[in-house]
Design a protein around this motif. Structure first.
Motif, PDB file in Angstrom:
ATOM      1  N   TYR A  10       6.308  -1.387  -3.949  1.00  0.00           N
ATOM      2  CA  TYR A  10       6.437  -2.200  -5.165  1.00  0.00           C
ATOM      3  C   TYR A  10       5.575  -1.623  -6.275  1.00  0.00           C
ATOM      4  CZ  TYR A  10       6.408  -6.280  -8.254  1.00  0.00           C
ATOM      5  OH  TYR A  10       6.507  -7.118  -9.346  1.00  0.00           O
ATOM      6  N   HIS A  11       4.264  -1.560  -6.044  1.00  0.00           N
ATOM      7  CA  HIS A  11       3.360  -0.864  -6.960  1.00  0.00           C
ATOM      8  C   HIS A  11       2.071  -0.549  -6.202  1.00  0.00           C
ATOM      9  CE1 HIS A  11       0.983  -4.562  -7.507  1.00  0.00           C
ATOM     10  NE2 HIS A  11       2.117  -5.200  -7.674  1.00  0.00           N
ATOM     11  N   ASP A  12       1.281   0.364  -6.734  1.00  0.00           N
ATOM     12  CA  ASP A  12      -0.043   0.688  -6.204  1.00  0.00           C
ATOM     13  C   ASP A  12      -0.021   1.104  -4.735  1.00  0.00           C
ATOM     14  OD1 ASP A  12      -1.508   0.205  -8.622  1.00  0.00           O
ATOM     15  OD2 ASP A  12      -1.173  -1.924  -8.308  1.00  0.00           O
ATOM     16  N   ASP A 337      -2.537  -4.654  -4.544  1.00  0.00           N
ATOM     17  CA  ASP A 337      -1.781  -4.196  -3.381  1.00  0.00           C
ATOM     18  C   ASP A 337      -2.389  -2.977  -2.705  1.00  0.00           C
ATOM     19  OD1 ASP A 337      -0.055  -6.256  -3.749  1.00  0.00           O
ATOM     20  OD2 ASP A 337       1.738  -5.035  -4.020  1.00  0.00           O
ATOM     21  N   ALA A 338      -3.087  -2.129  -3.467  1.00  0.00           N
ATOM     22  CA  ALA A 338      -3.707  -0.947  -2.851  1.00  0.00           C
ATOM     23  C   ALA A 338      -4.646  -1.352  -1.724  1.00  0.00           C
ATOM     24  CB  ALA A 338      -4.459  -0.130  -3.898  1.00  0.00           C
ATOM     25  N   GLY A 339      -5.410  -2.414  -1.948  1.00  0.00           N
ATOM     26  CA  GLY A 339      -6.353  -2.869  -0.933  1.00  0.00           C
ATOM     27  C   GLY A 339      -5.695  -3.385   0.325  1.00  0.00           C
ATOM     28  N   GLY A 340      -4.394  -3.694   0.243  1.00  0.00           N
ATOM     29  CA  GLY A 340      -3.669  -4.125   1.439  1.00  0.00           C
ATOM     30  C   GLY A 340      -3.671  -3.077   2.533  1.00  0.00           C
ATOM     31  N   SER A 341      -3.804  -1.810   2.150  1.00  0.00           N
ATOM     32  CA  SER A 341      -3.870  -0.750   3.161  1.00  0.00           C
ATOM     33  C   SER A 341      -5.120  -0.899   4.024  1.00  0.00           C
ATOM     34  CB  SER A 341      -3.834   0.631   2.486  1.00  0.00           C
ATOM     35  OG  SER A 341      -4.932   0.803   1.604  1.00  0.00           O
ATOM     36  N   VAL A 342      -6.244  -1.256   3.407  1.00  0.00           N
ATOM     37  CA  VAL A 342      -7.487  -1.501   4.152  1.00  0.00           C
ATOM     38  C   VAL A 342      -7.323  -2.721   5.050  1.00  0.00           C
ATOM     39  CG1 VAL A 342      -9.930  -2.125   3.939  1.00  0.00           C
ATOM     40  CG2 VAL A 342      -8.935  -0.436   2.386  1.00  0.00           C
ATOM     41  N   GLY A 343      -6.773  -3.795   4.481  1.00  0.00           N
ATOM     42  CA  GLY A 343      -6.605  -5.027   5.250  1.00  0.00           C
ATOM     43  C   GLY A 343      -5.686  -4.851   6.439  1.00  0.00           C
ATOM     44  N   ALA A 344      -4.592  -4.116   6.255  1.00  0.00           N
ATOM     45  CA  ALA A 344      -3.647  -3.907   7.353  1.00  0.00           C
ATOM     46  C   ALA A 344      -4.306  -3.186   8.516  1.00  0.00           C
ATOM     47  CB  ALA A 344      -2.437  -3.115   6.845  1.00  0.00           C
TER      48      ALA A 344
END
Length: 615
Positions: A10-12, A337-344
């Motif tokens: 979607y973005h980022d 949304d970029a930080g979602g990579s860390v959270g995942a």
């Protein structure tokens, strides 16, 4: 165990790599492709993370995606059915993309890894979590808290747009959620669109514009657009919005309500846009405060963690802190949304592994100051500068380098500052920054118009020595990630005269409001970064040297880029941005470059301005 978290679509788009629970590296794809908010497969970010860890893709034990495409498709299908037959054009736009491949996300990821890394990744090594859970995990697991309420607010994930969680040890439990199309993030984006700014990019501008206006539309927004409940949950009147099935954020009914069509981008800003910005900002803050109270009541925790795009609203964050709802607050620096990579990645580790999670004030947070991106050696910098035919000076002694840089700042020069590992997230935190003297009343306009090439009304942030922060700002806790707005200390303020008080809107811009006017917004506020010796000793020492020379422990810090360009990543990015603007000095690792000595630079990309689409 190596775990790769990825976000995008979607973005980022971004990637983050864990070794067990140790965050080794994280970066956004835009920094490599130079396409702002790049949504594509984060191949460059993944490659960087692997190189930083010294491993190959086939050594990664698990890949975790930050979203649930199947649930997102169910939400889209429900939206089509709920709005039928008006949704027919929408269905023709979106269904072919989903049925043609988006639903088969694991297969698509396997294809991408094969194409970019030449390796086969078994589908069994790929998993995913829901969007809001990735945000919540990115907020709680890297935080210094063993127990915390977690508040996630954004546009939309699958169904959730707002959610409250309780983090305890290594567990994360959802308590409540608000579902699409009712979204605080999309409400704010609707006003971003209507006031003539770019959605998913211009929300910062609305926040910065708000103090110039008056809240004269608050009652109208509450009467017509949104029903806010006591607990902070809400419902939007979708007659005024178009984003659910249309191609715009707002409907004609919205335009009629506020007296005309949306402002055309780049046209003159009027008092109406300023008042609209102030009004939606106040409504947003009210909802954030109510949700924080609800999170407190539901969890009983003394601590709050925040993530999601709305958590980048540092004015709202500052209000929560001021109200003392919680004793302490921690915000994920890559809250979008970029930080979602860390959270995942972190969610998988703590859900699947029996390891305990160690957290608490003594442990500090796990984001390492957000300095998680690429770093470049002096040898590579020298090679780059020589290839660009740059004239440069190298300093082997750090104190000498910092003396040169701090003297330039004290003399009123604008300094590009490229040092160490690049930041992860949207804020420049002293690794890829443009710096200036906050005491200079002209510094804001100079940096906005001649350096950043952006709107004159936008404020700049202060970087302040952590141990001196309370001398300059009314700040109840540290703010290492520049995500909390605080008031300027009362003894530093310059009172407004009666004549000044009669000014309206942008007329207020050039009236100095404190002894550090370049970082003081017109409401006596500032978006503060506290600089810590432990996480960035070189930047901390630079400000110390500036303090020794001037008696001021604050410097202006803005991101190293021009408007529409992602923050610089490589030495070449930094040198080209330096040469394309009116910066005076570039400090690039152990090298100093002076603009007036650059006689051999030739701009090879004549169309560079058109590549950076104005945001």
């Amino acid at each position: 165990m190596y775990i790769l978290g990825i976000s995008g679509g979607y973005h980022d788009a971004a990637a983050a790599l864990l070794k067990n629970d140790n965050l080794l590296a994280a970066a956004q794809e835009e920094r490599f492709t130079r396409i702002k908010h790049d949504p594509g497969f984060p191949a460059n970010s993944i490659r960087y993370c692997l190189e930083q860890a010294g491993i190959r893709m086939d050594q990664v034990d698990r890949v975790v995606f930050y979203d649930s495409p199947s649930l997102k498709f169910k939400r889209i299908a429900r939206t089509i059915l709920d709005n039928f037959p008006r949704s027919i054009p929408f269905s023709f736009r979106v269904l072919p993309k989903w049925l043609g491949g988006e639903l088969y996300w694991k297969r698509r990821l396997c294809d991408e890894f094969r194409a970019h890394f030449g390796c086969e990744i078994a589908k069994e090594r790929i998993s995913n979590i829901c969007h809001h859970r990735s945000h919540a995990a990115s907020a709680f697991y890297p935080s210094p808290f063993s127990d915390a309420a977690v508040l996630v607010m954004d546009g939309v994930g699958e169904f959730a747009t707002t959610s409250i969680w309780h983090g305890q040890g290594k567990s994360l439990t959802q308590i409540m959620q608000v579902e699409f199309p009712h979204s605080l993030g999309l409400l704010y984006s609707a006003f971003t669109y209507y006031t003539g700014f770019k959605v998913n990019s211009g929300e910062y501008k609305v926040m910065g514009l708000a103090p110039y206006g008056s809240p004269r539309y608050v009652a109208l927004i509450k009467e017509k657009l949104i029903d806010i409940r006591e607990d902070g949950t809400f419902r939007l009147n979708m007659e005024y919005f178009d984003y659910a099935i249309g191609s715009k954020m707002t409907s004609e009914k919205f335009h009629d309500l506020f007296g005309g069509p949306p402002r055309k981008p780049e046209s003159e800003l009027t008092q109406r846009e300023m008042d609209l910005a102030r009004s939606v900002q106040e409504v947003t803050e009210e909802i954030m405060l109510r949700l924080a109270q609800t999170a407190k009541q539901a969890t009983g925790s003394a601590n709050l963690c925040l993530a999601g795009g709305v958590a980048l609203n540092c004015v709202g964050n500052g209000r929560i802190l001021q109200q003392k709802i919680f004793e302490r607050m921690w915000i994920q620096p890559a809250a979008g949304d970029a930080g979602g990579s860390v959270g995942a990645a972190m969610d998988f580790y703590y859900a699947e592994r029996a390891a305990e999670r160690y957290a608490g004030p003594a442990a500090g947070d796990r984001m390492k100051g957000s300095y998680l991106g690429p770093q470049f050696s002096n040898e590579s910098v020298r090679t780059t500068l020589s290839a660009l035919k740059a004239t440069f000076h190298q300093y082997d002694e750090l104190e000498q380098l910092l003396d040169v840089a701090s003297t330039a700042l004290a003399e009123g020069k604008v300094v590009g500052w490229h040092q160490g590992r690049m930041e992860f997230g949207p804020r420049a935190l002293g690794a890829r920054s443009i710096l200036g003297d906050p005491r200079n009343p002209q510094m804001q306009s100079v940096m906005n118009l001649k350096i950043k090439q952006r709107e004159s009304f936008r404020p700049f942030a202060p970087s302040v020595l952590q141990e001196k922060a309370r001398d300059y700002f009314e700040l109840a806790q540290d703010s290492p990630y520049m995500l909390i707005v605080a008031s300027i200390a009362a003894d530093l303020r310059i009172p407004m005269t009666a004549e000044h008080e009669r000014l309206f809107g942008i007329e207020k811009l050039n009236i100095p409001r404190s002894t550090i006017p370049a970082v003081t917004h017109i409401d006596y506020s500032a978006r503060v970064q506290t600089v810590h010796r432990e996480t960035n000793p070189r930047y901390h020492r630079l400000i110390e040297k500036f303090f020794e020379k001037t008696g001021c422990a604050v410097i202006v810090n803005t991101s190293f880029n021009v408007r529409g360009e992602p923050i610089v990543c490589t030495p070449e990015d930094s040198y080209r941005c330096f040469m394309r603007t009116e910066m005076d000095v570039l400090v690039l690792e152990d090298f100093v470059i002076y603009k007036n000595e650059q006689k051999n630079y030739v701009e090879t990309d004549e169309k560079w301005r058109s590549k950076f689409v104005l945001d």
